[in-house]
Design an enzyme around this catalytic site. Structure first.
Site, PDB file in Angstrom:
ATOM      1  N   ASP A 190       0.830  -1.208   0.000  1.00 31.54           N
ATOM      2  CA  ASP A 190       0.000   0.000   0.000  1.00 31.54           C
ATOM      3  C   ASP A 190       0.862   1.256   0.000  1.00 31.54           C
ATOM      4  O   ASP A 190       1.391   1.648   1.042  1.00 31.54           O
ATOM      5  CB  ASP A 190      -0.891  -0.040   1.256  1.00 31.54           C
ATOM      6  CG  ASP A 190      -1.810   1.159   1.341  1.00 31.54           C
ATOM      7  OD1 ASP A 190      -2.002   1.850   0.318  1.00 31.54           O
ATOM      8  OD2 ASP A 190      -2.339   1.417   2.448  1.00 31.54           O
ATOM      9  N   ASP A 368      -1.666   5.466  -5.218  1.00 30.93           N
ATOM     10  CA  ASP A 368      -1.994   4.558  -4.126  1.00 30.93           C
ATOM     11  C   ASP A 368      -2.233   3.136  -4.637  1.00 30.93           C
ATOM     12  O   ASP A 368      -3.318   2.818  -5.123  1.00 30.93           O
ATOM     13  CB  ASP A 368      -3.240   5.108  -3.413  1.00 30.93           C
ATOM     14  CG  ASP A 368      -3.634   4.282  -2.201  1.00 30.93           C
ATOM     15  OD1 ASP A 368      -3.010   3.231  -1.950  1.00 30.93           O
ATOM     16  OD2 ASP A 368      -4.591   4.683  -1.511  1.00 30.93           O
TER      17      ASP A 368
END
Ligand SMILES: *[C@@H]1O[C@H](CO)[C@@H](O)[C@H](O)[C@H]1NC(C)=O
Ligand SMILES: *[C@@H]1O[C@H](CO)[C@@H](O)[C@H](O)[C@H]1NC(C)=O
Ligand SMILES: *[C@@H]1O[C@H](CO)[C@@H](O)[C@H](O)[C@H]1NC(C)=O
Ligand SMILES: *[C@@H]1O[C@H](CO)[C@@H](O)[C@H](O)[C@H]1NC(C)=O
Ligand SMILES: *[C@@H]1O[C@H](CO)[C@@H](O)[C@H](O)[C@H]1NC(C)=O
Length: 485
Positions: A190, A368
């Site tokens: 992430d 992201d």
């Protein structure tokens, strides 16, 4: 969190607000004229072929998408403060001492300037390459250069599994080893957060736990709590330290959150824990990230990591720590300066449909990998969909969703730092609202009231078309992905 003195805090706020004023390229009308002008009929051809195939691609899964929308809202709930530099931990600049990264030359690849088959992700005037072999299929197929860092030193490959459902690639995860016993855990990667967590002594957890009894080096604190909120739940526990490794590359005392409670949402996910790869300045733990520790200890060949994400294919994705894998790309890297060393945040000027630009927007985009779709402020999303005749808000799924006519051929691009970067049509189209409906749901969602009006979140939907390079010198690079061949 260590408590920085007020002077330090003020200094940080100043430092970050200085960074928060990016030098933005003035796009002017010339860029848009250029985009329009440069369209090739071949690119249009391939776009419409792709769209044709997608219209058969099935139904929209509202459950997965609404879950993500909620989770994104929770994840970025503090984004305005973060981007204003409030409450950040000091940036340790672990890249100091590394030479400036330059991607390996593509001239060693057996390539030509012919257009790739199918979708062309780049500006049409950006060189694109066809290859004779598919390097992702077999090791023998590697074209010319093996994955390399620019300098001698260690590079670490983390193979990722793409957990996909319907038309969505929901998350990408891979193995990391915890503790002296080297317990292998499946970890979601992430770039939109900076904490590492795994379940430890977690009551009711369905996913695998890190059995700390198998490690002689595990230490945990009973006083330092950690808690991370997601859309529909949260994880909470205590801060701990132990060795965390990928293969031979090991950080002996990595801080992470030993999660004693994990909300049910995570039961459905095939990953056990999560590795944050954003800047440690936003870590709730206040500790450097695993990657920052690798840099700090000068373990790597270069102060970058690069990400390849497959489309609807379980195997083949990877993160390359300290390296850049040219076999995953079809063209040169285009760089975008990082605006604030918090998220991997870069300047976004708007979007385009078939080369027509939406009204210029002045956005900060967080790149992201932990988010599947693309999220925009309300007004920017509305301006974007107004470029697609027949599109409309899809209120049946709640605020934020839009539909568009499935049979419209579209070339959708994000405009980043003055360059248009196309999104593969099959990634933008999330599927039909109903089996016999002619409306499809768009993969670009609106974030709603209460969100910063200048924040965009750019997830895997975009990164599947663009191999991405996260450079601690302060930039994010994108090269056309081999997925688009
Ligand atoms: C679309 O489908 C046709 C026939 O099934 C196939 O030949 C073609 O490669 C597909 N195109 C894309 C872009 O997937
Ligand atoms: C996505 O949707 C599918 C089908 O509805 C469901 O089985 C799966 O658990 C969902 N995944 C997540 C992560 O919620
Ligand atoms: C690349 O494509 C062009 C035109 O499609 C073709 O002429 C050329 O042989 C291809 N090159 C390679 C190395 O496959
Ligand atoms: C864009 O936003 C930045 C910071 O939010 C601001 O300083 C700048 O003036 C804005 N530029 C334009 C063209 O609106
Ligand atoms: C985009 O271009 C394609 C191919 O020229 C065309 O069929 C389609 O209608 C256009 N879509 C929009 C929204 O302009």
């Amino acid at each position: 969190m260590s408590s920085p003195s007020w002077t330090l805090l003020c200094f940080l706020v100043l430092a970050f607000s200085a960074r928060a004023s990016p030098v933005r390229q003035d796009l002017g009308s010339s860029l848009f004229a250029h985009v329009n002008h440069a369209k090739s009929s071949r690119a249009e051809q391939s776009v419409s072929t792709a769209v044709q195939n997608i219209t058969d691609a099935g139904m929209f899964n509202a459950a997965n998408a609404t879950k993500e929308l909620k989770s994104v809202m929770a994840k970025y709930a503090n984004a305005d403060k973060v981007l204003a530099g409030i409450g950040l931990h000091p940036d340790t600049h672990p890249e100091q001492g590394y030479p400036k990264f330059s991607p390996p030359s593509l001239s060693n690849l057996r390539v030509s300037n012919g257009a790739p088959n199918g979708f062309s992700p780049a500006l049409p005037d950006t060189p694109s390459f066809n290859t004779t072999t598919d390097p992702s299929e077999s090791a023998d197929g590697i074209i010319g250069v093996p994955p390399v860092g620019p300098e001698p030193g260690v590079t670490v490959h983390m193979p990722l599994t793409d957990y996909n459902s319907g038309s969505m690639d929901i998350l990408y995860y891979g193995p990391m080893q915890f503790g002296s016993g080297g317990t292998s855990m499946q970890i979601d990667v992430d770039t939109g957060s900076a904490d590492l967590w795994v379940p430890v002594d977690c009551k009711g957890c369905q996913n695998k736990m890190f059995q700390t009894s198998s490690s002689t080096t595990y230490t945990s604190s009973s006083t330092h709590k950690c808690k991370i909120t997601y859309g529909t739940g949260q994880i909470s526990g205590t801060l701990a330290q132990d060795s965390v490794a990928i293969g031979p590359v090991n950080i002996p005392r990595q801080t992470f959150c030993a999660a004693h409670k994990v909300s049910d949402d995570f039961d459905e996910e095939p990953s056990d824990g999560l590795l944050g790869l954003a800047f440690g300045s936003i870590a709730q733990s206040g500790a450097p990230t695993w990657f920052e520790n690798l840099l700090e200890e000068k373990k790597l060949a270069a102060s970058v990591f690069s990400v390849h994400l497959t489309r609807g294919k379980a195997k083949g994705s990877e993160v390359c720590f300290g390296c850049f894998d040219p076999t995953k790309t079809m063209g040169p890297v285009m760089w975008n300066p990082v605006i604030s060393r918090t998220y991997w945040s870069i300047a976004m000027d708007g979007l385009s449909v078939n080369g027509t630009q939406s009204p210029p927007a002045n956005l900060t985009a967080a790149v992201d990998t932990g988010t599947s779709l693309i999220y925009l402020p309300d007004s920017v999303a509305s301006d974007f969909y107004s470029l697609i005749p027949g599109s409309a808000p899809a209120v049946q799924y709640g605020a934020g969703f839009y539909t568009f006519p499935c049979d419209t051929a579209l070339s959708v691009s994000l405009v980043l730092g003055g360059q248009a970067y196309a999104i593969h049509p099959s990634d933008f189209n999330l599927g039909r609202t109903d089996e016999d409906s002619s409306d499809c749901v768009g993969g670009i969602l609106a974030l709603g009231n209460g969100f910063p009006t200048d924040l965009a979140i750019v997830g895997d939907e975009f990164l599947k078309s663009w191999y991405s390079v996260f450079d601690y010198a302060g930039r994010v690079g994108f090269a056309p992905s081999v997925n688009n061949r």
